[in-house]
Design an enzyme around this catalytic site. Structure first.
Site, PDB file in Angstrom:
ATOM      1  N   GLU A  30       1.664   5.382  12.226  1.00 16.76           N
ATOM      2  CA  GLU A  30      -0.348   5.197  12.662  1.00 16.76           C
ATOM      3  C   GLU A  30      -0.123   4.411  12.916  1.00 16.76           C
ATOM      4  OE1 GLU A  30      -3.144   7.124  10.491  1.00 16.76           O
ATOM      5  OE2 GLU A  30      -4.023   5.712  10.284  1.00 16.76           O
ATOM      6  N   ASP A  31       1.049   3.092  12.196  1.00 16.42           N
ATOM      7  CA  ASP A  31       0.072   1.592  12.238  1.00 16.42           C
ATOM      8  C   ASP A  31       1.420   0.934  13.164  1.00 16.42           C
ATOM      9  OD1 ASP A  31      -2.191   2.088  11.294  1.00 16.42           O
ATOM     10  OD2 ASP A  31      -1.756   1.708   8.954  1.00 16.42           O
TER      11      ASP A  31
ATOM     12  N   ASP B 169      -3.453   8.133  -1.194  1.00 15.54           N
ATOM     13  CA  ASP B 169      -3.463   7.358   0.051  1.00 15.54           C
ATOM     14  C   ASP B 169      -5.271   6.583  -0.531  1.00 15.54           C
ATOM     15  OD1 ASP B 169      -3.839   5.953   2.263  1.00 15.54           O
ATOM     16  OD2 ASP B 169      -3.983   7.143   3.216  1.00 15.54           O
TER      17      ASP B 169
ATOM     18  N   HIS C 238       4.066   7.128   4.984  1.00 12.08           N
ATOM     19  CA  HIS C 238       2.695   7.979   5.616  1.00 12.08           C
ATOM     20  C   HIS C 238       1.556   7.044   6.374  1.00 12.08           C
ATOM     21  CE1 HIS C 238       0.383   5.520   2.779  1.00 12.08           C
ATOM     22  NE2 HIS C 238      -0.771   5.608   3.569  1.00 12.08           N
ATOM     23  N   ASP C 239       2.033   5.593   6.564  1.00 10.22           N
ATOM     24  CA  ASP C 239       1.394   5.079   7.490  1.00 10.22           C
ATOM     25  C   ASP C 239       1.462   4.346   8.517  1.00 10.22           C
ATOM     26  OD1 ASP C 239      -1.546   5.267   7.186  1.00 10.22           O
ATOM     27  OD2 ASP C 239      -1.348   3.293   5.699  1.00 10.22           O
TER      28      ASP C 239
ATOM     29  N   HIS D  88       0.615  -1.148   0.036  1.00 10.82           N
ATOM     30  CA  HIS D  88      -0.356   0.217   0.140  1.00 10.82           C
ATOM     31  C   HIS D  88       1.406   1.088   0.069  1.00 10.82           C
ATOM     32  CE1 HIS D  88      -2.783   3.517   1.028  1.00 10.82           C
ATOM     33  NE2 HIS D  88      -2.212   2.952   2.001  1.00 10.82           N
TER      34      HIS D  88
END
Ligand code: NDP
Ligand code: ZN
Length: 178
Positions: free
Chosen positions: A65-66, A122, A61-62, A35
């Site tokens: 967050e993840d 995204d 980008h994640d 992704h």
């Protein structure tokens, strides 16, 4: 052929390492890193973005967050500019999910132009995934609600990149949302 920079390759390696045990929600259980790679590829090859820090932030980008990565890690490894972009596209996970979803709509227009590019790419990649299949455990209704919500976010970031606008609108048109 232009040569990818050392820092860009290090960024790709770092993102792959951080996401290495994660899978997407699709039925095939695609490795999660596909992704962020897709998001960076959409920006580079479809939207023709040459700003390397934007492409690096797309790969990252994640990660905050993840994964276990922190903004401090990202800043130390890839600098304040990339870290600032990642910060702009990272949801606050201490908030309730519905509140995070609401804030994405509200905060979208307040973002920088460069962060908007990442947010749009995204959404485009997530919607492309959802066009192909419904995540495990999701009803059709939940899938359709995701398209509706994503359009609310995207509607607040129009006019940033013509190609992204057009490709997102094509999807919304197909879902009967335009
Ligand atoms: P989620 O936020 O739970 O899931 C979507 C997110 O998962 C994406 O934004 C993406 O985030 C990530 N993701 C991982 N794999 C995929 C994939 N294959 N395709 C797309 N996204 C993927 O979904 P929502 O909570 O937004 O659910 C959609 C709608 O349904 C919402 O409007 C919500 O209100 C509603 N809802 C309905 C429920 C129900 O049971 N009816 C339950 C919960 C919500 P990233 O880019 O960060 O990877
Ligand atoms: Zn994402």
């Amino acid at each position: 052929m232009t040569h990818p920079s050392r820092k860009f390759m290090e960024c790709l390696q770092y993102a792959a390492h951080q996401h290495k045990d994660q899978r997407r929600k699709d039925t095939a259980g695609t490795p999660y890193i596909n992704h962020p790679i897709n998001v960076a590829t959409i920006l580079a090859l479809e939207a023709c973005i040459e700003d390397e820090n934007v492409l690096m932030a797309a790969l990252l980008h994640d990660v905050v967050e993840d994964t276990t990565a922190t903004f401090k890690d990202v800043e130390q490894l890839f600098g304040a500019d990339v870290c600032g972009l990642v910060r702009e596209v990272t949801d606050d996970k201490t908030l309730e999910k519905q509140e995070r979803k609401r804030l994405q709509i509200v905060n979208a227009p307040k973002s920088s132009q460069r962060a908007k590019l990442i947010k749009l790419a995204d959404k485009l990649d997530n919607l492309r995934d959802l066009q192909k299949n419904t995540p495990q455990g999701w009803t059709q209704e939940r899938r359709e609600q995701y398209f509706v919500w994503a359009k609310c976010v995207v509607d607040n970031m129009r006019g940033i990149n013509g190609v992204l606008d057009e490709k997102l609108d094509e999807i919304f048109r197909e879902r009967g949302l335009l």
